[in-house]
Scaffold this motif. Structure first.
Motif, PDB file in Angstrom:
ATOM      1  N   VAL A 108       0.849  -1.190   0.000  1.00 41.58           N
ATOM      2  CA  VAL A 108       0.000   0.000   0.000  1.00 41.58           C
ATOM      3  C   VAL A 108       0.887   1.243   0.000  1.00 41.58           C
ATOM      4  CG1 VAL A 108      -1.739   1.318   1.266  1.00 41.58           C
ATOM      5  CG2 VAL A 108      -1.860  -1.191   1.202  1.00 41.58           C
ATOM      6  N   VAL A 109       0.596   2.158  -0.915  1.00 36.75           N
ATOM      7  CA  VAL A 109       1.338   3.417  -1.019  1.00 36.75           C
ATOM      8  C   VAL A 109       0.427   4.550  -0.552  1.00 36.75           C
ATOM      9  CG1 VAL A 109       2.573   5.000  -2.562  1.00 36.75           C
ATOM     10  CG2 VAL A 109       2.686   2.515  -2.944  1.00 36.75           C
ATOM     11  N   ILE A 110       0.936   5.380   0.354  1.00 35.38           N
ATOM     12  CA  ILE A 110       0.161   6.502   0.888  1.00 35.38           C
ATOM     13  C   ILE A 110       0.722   7.802   0.329  1.00 35.38           C
ATOM     14  CG2 ILE A 110      -0.484   7.788   2.964  1.00 35.38           C
ATOM     15  CD1 ILE A 110      -0.193   5.147   4.522  1.00 35.38           C
ATOM     16  N   ARG A 146       6.556   6.697  11.536  1.00 33.19           N
ATOM     17  CA  ARG A 146       6.812   6.263  12.909  1.00 33.19           C
ATOM     18  C   ARG A 146       5.519   5.817  13.586  1.00 33.19           C
ATOM     19  NH1 ARG A 146      10.562  10.658  12.943  1.00 33.19           N
ATOM     20  NH2 ARG A 146       9.051  12.045  13.927  1.00 33.19           N
ATOM     21  N   GLY A 147       4.459   6.562  13.364  1.00 37.89           N
ATOM     22  CA  GLY A 147       3.182   6.175  13.960  1.00 37.89           C
ATOM     23  C   GLY A 147       2.669   4.855  13.415  1.00 37.89           C
ATOM     24  N   LEU A 148       2.838   4.619  12.118  1.00 39.02           N
ATOM     25  CA  LEU A 148       2.386   3.367  11.520  1.00 39.02           C
ATOM     26  C   LEU A 148       3.247   2.190  11.985  1.00 39.02           C
ATOM     27  CD1 LEU A 148       1.645   4.601   7.880  1.00 39.02           C
ATOM     28  CD2 LEU A 148      -0.008   4.137   9.707  1.00 39.02           C
ATOM     29  N   ILE A 149       4.549   2.439  12.138  1.00 36.25           N
ATOM     30  CA  ILE A 149       5.442   1.383  12.635  1.00 36.25           C
ATOM     31  C   ILE A 149       5.057   0.983  14.053  1.00 36.25           C
ATOM     32  CG2 ILE A 149       7.823   0.905  13.346  1.00 36.25           C
ATOM     33  CD1 ILE A 149       8.704   2.621  10.916  1.00 36.25           C
ATOM     34  N   MET A 150       4.692   1.970  14.880  1.00 28.74           N
ATOM     35  CA  MET A 150       4.263   1.676  16.251  1.00 28.74           C
ATOM     36  C   MET A 150       2.992   0.838  16.267  1.00 28.74           C
ATOM     37  SD  MET A 150       5.023   5.301  18.190  1.00 28.74           S
ATOM     38  CE  MET A 150       4.377   4.680  19.763  1.00 28.74           C
ATOM     39  N   LEU A 174       3.188  -1.999  11.569  1.00 31.38           N
ATOM     40  CA  LEU A 174       3.321  -2.090  10.124  1.00 31.38           C
ATOM     41  C   LEU A 174       4.775  -1.954   9.682  1.00 31.38           C
ATOM     42  CD1 LEU A 174       0.296   0.148   9.064  1.00 31.38           C
ATOM     43  CD2 LEU A 174       0.355  -2.339   9.324  1.00 31.38           C
ATOM     44  N   THR A 175       5.076  -2.518   8.532  1.00 32.34           N
ATOM     45  CA  THR A 175       6.390  -2.363   7.905  1.00 32.34           C
ATOM     46  C   THR A 175       6.313  -1.188   6.943  1.00 32.34           C
ATOM     47  OG1 THR A 175       6.824  -4.737   8.063  1.00 32.34           O
ATOM     48  CG2 THR A 175       8.149  -3.475   6.486  1.00 32.34           C
ATOM     49  N   VAL A 176       7.071  -0.111   7.230  1.00 31.88           N
ATOM     50  CA  VAL A 176       6.874   1.146   6.515  1.00 31.88           C
ATOM     51  C   VAL A 176       8.192   1.716   6.019  1.00 31.88           C
ATOM     52  CG1 VAL A 176       5.808   3.436   6.615  1.00 31.88           C
ATOM     53  CG2 VAL A 176       4.946   1.603   8.080  1.00 31.88           C
ATOM     54  N   ALA A 196      -1.600  -5.287   4.745  1.00 34.53           N
ATOM     55  CA  ALA A 196      -0.435  -5.015   3.896  1.00 34.53           C
ATOM     56  C   ALA A 196       0.832  -5.652   4.444  1.00 34.53           C
ATOM     57  CB  ALA A 196      -0.238  -3.511   3.760  1.00 34.53           C
ATOM     58  N   SER A 197       1.625  -6.181   3.541  1.00 33.88           N
ATOM     59  CA  SER A 197       2.943  -6.677   3.920  1.00 33.88           C
ATOM     60  C   SER A 197       3.974  -5.549   3.913  1.00 33.88           C
ATOM     61  CB  SER A 197       3.385  -7.785   2.951  1.00 33.88           C
ATOM     62  OG  SER A 197       3.391  -7.305   1.608  1.00 33.88           O
ATOM     63  N   LYS A 198       3.631  -4.451   3.246  1.00 34.57           N
ATOM     64  CA  LYS A 198       4.542  -3.311   3.154  1.00 34.57           C
ATOM     65  C   LYS A 198       3.736  -2.050   2.888  1.00 34.57           C
ATOM     66  CE  LYS A 198       8.570  -1.628   0.528  1.00 34.57           C
ATOM     67  NZ  LYS A 198       9.498  -1.946  -0.590  1.00 34.57           N
ATOM     68  N   VAL A 199       4.177  -0.948   3.511  1.00 29.91           N
ATOM     69  CA  VAL A 199       3.551   0.352   3.298  1.00 29.91           C
ATOM     70  C   VAL A 199       4.642   1.358   2.949  1.00 29.91           C
ATOM     71  CG1 VAL A 199       2.199   2.230   4.333  1.00 29.91           C
ATOM     72  CG2 VAL A 199       1.690  -0.160   4.930  1.00 29.91           C
ATOM     73  N   THR A 200       4.407   2.176   1.942  1.00 29.84           N
ATOM     74  CA  THR A 200       5.343   3.239   1.587  1.00 29.84           C
ATOM     75  C   THR A 200       4.616   4.580   1.652  1.00 29.84           C
ATOM     76  OG1 THR A 200       6.589   1.780   0.095  1.00 29.84           O
ATOM     77  CG2 THR A 200       6.914   4.167  -0.153  1.00 29.84           C
TER      78      THR A 200
END
Length: 278
Positions: free
Chosen positions: A158-160, A207-211, A214-216, A182-186
């Motif tokens: 998923v790309v944001i 940082r918030g998504l990693i907390m 998620l893998t970002v 998602a296995s990965k977020v960018t």
């Protein structure tokens, strides 16, 4: 609580292709969601008079157009039913009617009872774009634009599109069901399109998504001579993105005239599934 998705099917003057059936069922299956499919058929008011009936047989032409719309709707609903059955997706269906000028608004009103709106998009189908605009700005729900011409596949990356704005934040919140899978977020920020609220806004979101587990990754890109919509979609495809999440900029009452550049761009030239949230 089970997620509820709503698929709005356009039938007039151009109908969706049956590809939307497999894509919608695939998305619902990945989300573990129920799917409600609505065929929006046209209801043309009879404004004929004696002269038009005599010269043009207008009532007959109206009935023919309405019958064609209902036929398209029935075909699309049958295709969705078949794909949902094969994929083990809980499905309900509905047919509604609306005058030509209100088909998009009527679709938006019906979609407010669900969690996520799904709509097919094709470059040669203005009806699908009108419906998409109405859903983005009138449904109060996130709207997922699905290409009518290609398989969606597994939405693993998923790309944001992130600019630190309110609508971008709303889009990230609305994308939670996809982010959880998602296995990965960018997180991608375009740096040369407009003033940004900080240099580290992408890292702050990451940082918030990693907390949250998620893998970002983050990326800074420049649009250059490209439109922002083209820049975002090209970068998403380049890095293997399967879904682009972005805020929808515009005003519902004058959406035909006031749309943000990125929103206008993706509605005109969709290259991958995009979740738009207003």
């Amino acid at each position: 609580m089970k997620l509820m998705t709503c698929l709005l099917l356009t039938t007039y003057p151009e109908a969706n292709t049956v590809k939307i059936a497999s894509n919608a069922a695939a998305l619902a299956r990945q989300l573990g969601a129920a799917l409600h499919a609505i065929a929006v058929n046209v209801d043309i008011p009879d404004v004929s008079n004696a002269l038009s009936s005599y010269l043009l047989d207008l009532p007959s032409k109206i009935r023919e157009v309405e019958a064609t719309s209902r036929k398209y709707g029935k075909t699309l609903l049958e295709a969705v039913a078949k794909e949902a059955s094969q994929g083990g997706v809980t499905l309900s269906t509905q047919e509604i009617t609306a005058p030509p000028a209100l088909m998009g608004d009527t679709a938006a009103e019906h979609s407010r009872y669900f969690d996520i709106c799904l709509v097919g998009w094709a470059p040669d189908n203005p009806s699908a774009r009108v419906t998409a605009e109405a859903l983005v700005f009138g449904s109060g729900r996130p709207t997922l634009l699905l290409p009518d011409y290609d398989d969606v596949g597994v939405v693993g990356h998923v790309v944001i599109a992130w600019d630190g704005s309110r609508v971008a934040a709303r889009a990230v919140a609305d994308a939670r069901p996809f982010l959880e899978l998602a296995s990965k977020v960018t997180v991608v920020t375009v740096t040369d399109e407009k003033p940004l609220p900080g240099k580290d806004i992408g890292e702050r979101l990451a940082r918030g998504l990693i907390m949250r587990g998620l893998t970002v990754e983050t990326a800074l890109i420049q649009a250059g001579s490209r439109s922002i919509a083209a820049a975002l979609q090209e970068h998403a495809l380049k890095i293997g993105g399967k879904l682009l999440v972005m805020g929808g900029y515009g005003h519902s009452r004058v959406r035909d005239f006031v749309l943000g550049g990125a929103t206008e761009g993706v509605l005109a030239d969709l290259r991958l599934p995009i979740l738009l949230s207003h």
